[in-house]
Design a protein around this motif. Sequence first.
Motif, short mmCIF file in Angstrom:
data_model
loop_
_atom_site.label_atom_id
_atom_site.label_comp_id
_atom_site.label_asym_id
_atom_site.label_seq_id
_atom_site.Cartn_x
_atom_site.Cartn_y
_atom_site.Cartn_z
N UNK A 1 0.72 -1.25 -0.02
CA UNK A 1 0.01 0.00 0.04
C UNK A 1 0.88 1.16 0.05
N UNK A 2 2.20 1.14 0.64
CA UNK A 2 2.88 2.29 0.87
C UNK A 2 3.48 2.62 -0.55
N UNK A 3 3.65 1.61 -1.50
CA UNK A 3 4.31 2.02 -2.39
C UNK A 3 3.44 2.55 -3.55
N UNK A 4 2.03 2.17 -3.53
CA UNK A 4 1.13 2.91 -4.45
C UNK A 4 0.97 4.33 -4.04
N UNK A 5 0.87 4.76 -2.74
CA UNK A 5 1.01 6.03 -2.31
C UNK A 5 2.10 6.78 -2.48
N UNK A 6 3.38 6.08 -2.57
CA UNK A 6 4.67 6.82 -2.86
C UNK A 6 4.64 7.28 -4.06
N UNK A 7 3.95 6.36 -5.17
CA UNK A 7 4.03 6.53 -6.69
C UNK A 7 2.99 7.57 -6.78
N UNK A 8 2.09 7.77 -6.28
CA UNK A 8 0.93 8.96 -6.26
C UNK A 8 1.75 10.20 -6.02
N UNK A 9 2.23 10.14 -4.90
CA UNK A 9 2.98 11.50 -4.24
C UNK A 9 3.95 12.00 -5.23
N UNK A 10 4.70 11.04 -6.00
CA UNK A 10 5.92 11.32 -6.75
C UNK A 10 4.98 11.93 -8.09
N UNK A 11 3.88 11.34 -8.54
CA UNK A 11 3.24 11.74 -9.78
C UNK A 11 2.82 13.21 -9.26
N UNK A 12 2.28 13.39 -8.23
CA UNK A 12 1.75 14.85 -7.74
C UNK A 12 2.90 15.78 -8.01
N UNK A 13 3.94 15.30 -7.19
CA UNK A 13 5.30 16.22 -7.24
C UNK A 13 5.60 16.79 -8.72
N UNK A 14 5.78 15.67 -9.56
CA UNK A 14 5.85 15.58 -10.96
C UNK A 14 5.08 16.92 -11.73
N UNK A 15 3.63 16.66 -11.42
CA UNK A 15 2.70 17.59 -11.93
C UNK A 15 3.14 19.04 -11.51
N UNK A 16 3.44 19.12 -10.13
CA UNK A 16 3.72 20.61 -9.62
C UNK A 16 4.97 21.09 -10.37
N UNK A 17 5.96 20.42 -10.29
CA UNK A 17 7.40 20.96 -10.89
C UNK A 17 7.15 21.05 -12.22
N UNK A 18 6.19 20.23 -13.01
CA UNK A 18 6.12 20.65 -14.46
C UNK A 18 5.22 21.92 -14.70
N UNK A 19 4.83 22.43 -13.89
CA UNK A 19 4.08 23.94 -14.15
C UNK A 19 5.32 24.88 -13.98
#
Length: 69
Positions: A1-19
């Motif tokens: 479960x933690x691995x899925x949450x980590x992946x989601x957080x990384x995706x969110x950070x990637x989206x924020x950085x891409x802005x």
Amino acid sequence: MDSVKRKQLIDRLLHDISRTHGDLYYQPTSAIALLIHKSIQNGAALNADEKALLASLSQRDIEVLLSLH
């Protein structure tokens, strides 16, 4: 479960950085992982639980997570 949450957080950070870094598409994964890693280290709008979940990730760990996308 933690691995899925980590992946989601990384995706969110990637989206924020891409802005703010519009040219991420052309950057190597290692450069993107470095930006995300620095963002995590700086606190990047993460709550305490999210910070704790991502704190142990190295830049290489982040690269691997990005490659799973």
